[in-house]
Design an enzyme around this catalytic site. Structure first.
Site, PDB file in Angstrom:
ATOM      1  N   SER A  84       1.304  -1.095  -0.175  1.00 17.47           N
ATOM      2  CA  SER A  84       0.394  -0.650   0.200  1.00 17.47           C
ATOM      3  C   SER A  84       0.786   1.249  -0.323  1.00 17.47           C
ATOM      4  O   SER A  84       0.667   2.154  -0.755  1.00 17.47           O
ATOM      5  CB  SER A  84      -0.387   0.135   1.419  1.00 17.47           C
ATOM      6  N   ALA A  99       6.402  -1.133   3.726  1.00 18.53           N
ATOM      7  CA  ALA A  99       5.489  -0.224   5.093  1.00 18.53           C
ATOM      8  C   ALA A  99       6.068  -1.143   5.709  1.00 18.53           C
ATOM      9  O   ALA A  99       5.080  -1.199   7.301  1.00 18.53           O
ATOM     10  CB  ALA A  99       4.244  -2.448   4.081  1.00 18.53           C
ATOM     11  N   CYS A 100       7.178  -2.195   5.722  1.00 18.20           N
ATOM     12  CA  CYS A 100       7.893  -2.342   7.181  1.00 18.20           C
ATOM     13  C   CYS A 100       8.882  -1.932   7.801  1.00 18.20           C
ATOM     14  O   CYS A 100       9.565  -2.631   7.041  1.00 18.20           O
ATOM     15  CB  CYS A 100       8.093  -4.548   7.047  1.00 18.20           C
ATOM     16  N   ASN A 281       7.587  -7.582  11.270  1.00 15.55           N
ATOM     17  CA  ASN A 281       6.801  -5.825  11.098  1.00 15.55           C
ATOM     18  C   ASN A 281       5.657  -6.309  11.970  1.00 15.55           C
ATOM     19  O   ASN A 281       5.153  -7.890  12.618  1.00 15.55           O
ATOM     20  CB  ASN A 281       6.429  -5.881   9.923  1.00 15.55           C
ATOM     21  N   PRO A 282       4.621  -5.723  12.186  1.00 18.56           N
ATOM     22  CA  PRO A 282       3.140  -6.057  12.433  1.00 18.56           C
ATOM     23  C   PRO A 282       2.755  -7.084  12.285  1.00 18.56           C
ATOM     24  O   PRO A 282       1.986  -7.689  13.246  1.00 18.56           O
ATOM     25  CB  PRO A 282       2.580  -4.509  11.828  1.00 18.56           C
ATOM     26  N   CYS A 283       2.575  -7.757  11.184  1.00 18.76           N
ATOM     27  CA  CYS A 283       1.842  -9.423  10.878  1.00 18.76           C
ATOM     28  C   CYS A 283       2.915 -10.923  11.326  1.00 18.76           C
ATOM     29  O   CYS A 283       1.710 -11.420  10.513  1.00 18.76           O
ATOM     30  CB  CYS A 283       1.273  -9.240   9.766  1.00 18.76           C
ATOM     31  N   GLY A 284       3.968  -9.765  11.230  1.00 18.20           N
ATOM     32  CA  GLY A 284       4.981 -11.138  11.666  1.00 18.20           C
ATOM     33  C   GLY A 284       5.170 -11.621  10.657  1.00 18.20           C
ATOM     34  O   GLY A 284       6.086 -12.835  10.257  1.00 18.20           O
ATOM     35  N   GLU A 285       4.986 -11.415   8.911  1.00 14.09           N
ATOM     36  CA  GLU A 285       5.699 -12.047   7.518  1.00 14.09           C
ATOM     37  C   GLU A 285       6.828 -11.737   7.433  1.00 14.09           C
ATOM     38  O   GLU A 285       7.845 -12.601   7.124  1.00 14.09           O
ATOM     39  CB  GLU A 285       4.851 -11.975   6.791  1.00 14.09           C
ATOM     40  N   PRO A 432      -0.106 -10.559   4.082  1.00 13.90           N
ATOM     41  CA  PRO A 432      -1.647 -11.005   4.140  1.00 13.90           C
ATOM     42  C   PRO A 432      -2.452 -10.408   2.903  1.00 13.90           C
ATOM     43  O   PRO A 432      -3.077 -10.260   3.116  1.00 13.90           O
ATOM     44  CB  PRO A 432      -1.980 -10.587   6.064  1.00 13.90           C
TER      45      PRO A 432
END
Length: 503
Positions: A84, A99-100, A281-285, A432
């Site tokens: 994004s 993003a990360c 990062n926030p979603c763990g990926e 995700p």
């Protein structure tokens, strides 16, 4: 025309929900908040800006224009989309495209509030942040400078949470954080239960950094040591099974905490001589070093198939997939050069390792086209084959770039140092793809279908009804489609017990 009513002229033929998301978050607006670009112009803005990086490596204007057209085509065909912030930041004043991010949190007031300041800057620019709070001394530990006692990691997380709530990423996306604590930190029990009432830390995902020592103790059913990070001395012991059962119970109750196998992550750390990975990062990926960032992008697997009319069957289009991987790696490497980083330290660390994260979305849709059940052995086999192909081809593409552009600067401190030069320390990540899959009108990441039909809430309470297009096609083909059935499915989400839908 619904799209015109939303205030968007759709020159790319996207879904209505995609247009709603673009209008809310991605398309440029004037001072009064009116949309001033079409989706096609947005894709052109991104393609033009990212292709310009090739000028740094001696490309001619003609070559840059050709590359821009390739990037534009790849995005407008929805074969590949970047994360994004690349859409919201490309060729804008903010100019932040990743993003990360991961930030360190040191064990002093200065370091803690420095991290909060850096977090605010990253959120304002559209990025998400991950932290390990494992360096912070435990609750009730001594504070030598003031003779007081420490309040512990969880209390400081609340300050980060409040800052995030206030910034809210300048309105384009919600601020997101990952908070990680090692399983051997003395405050681990209060961390595991930190989100049990759903009223605290709502801008955080939380995960426990689980060590090999802990897993050994769990297997044997024994106790393990808690270590005070200030003194590095054993502080106490806990029973591994009890701790694990509490984690599982809390995760079952409301989905948190998650688990990060921190020793396993560091075993595969591509630059071990540069530093140890302590957070994601926030979603763990995406595991990252402190002060490092990564930009992601995803290939839409539902487009990576070809149809054979004679057999009436789909198969994976490996030629198209290979080409898309090559272009996507080129695109993501260019993003690193064109990015405006929120901090100089992040800029230098990111450029030193040049990590990119090429992932997938639309995987469940691809399986539907291939007539392969998601939860079958064949489904797993397809996943392994496809991802091995993407991983191999992304590394090849990165090595091709290295021939022209050189390897990443920390190459000599990496696991690749004795082999062929490579441009990027990492090339793949499975994200995700929350908003991207809405844009591409495909299933999210590698997830199964969330539901045949459901209502998705996006920022500011807008409700979007999503109905799976393959199901609609099949229902029409088999002759059991009707509006009433679709509404009923949207209400219930699942079709498992519906007599109107044939087995």
């Amino acid at each position: 025309d619904v799209k015109k009513a939303i205030g968007v002229e759709d020159d790319v033929k996207l879904s209505i929900n995609a247009i709603k998301v673009l209008q809310k978050r991605y398309l440029l607006k004037d001072a009064d908040g009116n949309v001033i670009e079409t989706p096609g112009q947005m894709f052109r803005r991104v393609a033009d800006f990212i292709a310009r990086a090739d000028k740094n490596y001696g490309a001619s204007d003609d070559d840059v224009k050709k590359l821009e057209d390739q990037f534009y085509e790849m995005m407008t065909k929805l074969e590949f989309l970047p994360n994004s912030p690349t859409f919201t930041g490309a060729n804008t004043k903010v100019g932040q495209l990743s993003a990360c991010f991961v930030l360190p949190v040191g064990d002093s007031m200065e370091e803690i509030f420095e991290a909060i300041k850096h977090t605010a800057l990253i959120h304002k620019s559209g990025g998400g942040t991950g932290f390990s709070f494992s360096r912070l001394r435990p609750t009730n530990d001594r504070v030598l400078s003031t003779k007081g006692i420490a309040s512990g990691p969880v209390s400081f997380m609340s300050v980060f949470d409040a800052a995030t709530e206030t910034v809210k990423q300048g309105g384009t996306r919600r601020g997101a954080n990952m908070g990680i604590l090692r399983v051997d930190h003395p405050d681990i029990m209060s961390f595991i239960t930190a989100k049990e009432d759903n009223k605290r830390l709502n801008n955080f995902n939380i995960s426990i950094a689980v060590t090999d020592k802990f897993m050994d103790a769990l297997e044997k059913g024994t106790d393990y040591d808690l270590i005070n990070p200030r003194t590095k001395e054993p502080f106490d012991q806990l029973n591994a099974k009890n701790v694990f059962e509490l984690m599982v119970t809390k995760a079952w109750q409301n989905g948190e905490p998650g688990i990060v196998f921190i020793d396993k992550i560091n075993k595969y750390n591509p630059t071990p001589e540069v530093g140890e990975i302590e957070s994601t990062n926030p979603c763990g990926e995406q595991p990252l070093l402190p002060y490092e960032s990564c930009n992601l992008g995803s290939i839409n697997m539902s487009m990576m198939v070809k149809y054979d009319e004679t057999t009436d069957k789909y198969s994976i289009n490996y030629d198209l997939l290979k080409l898309t991987v090559q272009k996507a790696v080129h695109f993501l490497d260019n993003v690193i050069d064109m990015n405006k980083y929120p901090l100089d330290l992040i800029a230098s660390n990111t450029r030193a390792n040049r990590k990119i994260g090429l992932g997938v979305m639309g995987f469940a849709d691809m399986l539907l086209k291939l007539s392969v059940r998601y939860n079958s052995d064949e489904g797993i086999k397809v996943a392994e084959e496809v991802m091995k192909f993407i991983d191999d081809e992304s590394k090849k593409a990165s090595r091709e770039l290295a021939k022209i552009r050189g390897s990443f600067p920390n190459f000599d401190k990496s696991i690749y140092k004795n082999g062929e030069p490579i441009r990027n320390a990492t090339t793949t990540t499975i994200a995700p793809t929350g908003t991207l899959s809405l844009l591409a009108n495909c299933s999210g990441g590698v997830e199964p279908l969330f539901a045949i039909s459901y209502i998705k809430n996006i920022m500011d309470g807008t409700e979007l009804v999503e109905t799976n297009s393959y199901f609609t096609k099949l229902a029409k083909k088999k002759g059991f489609y009707n509006e009433a059935l679709m509404k009923k499915i949207a209400r219930y989400g699942s079709i498992q017990d519906m007599d109107e839908v044939p087995e």
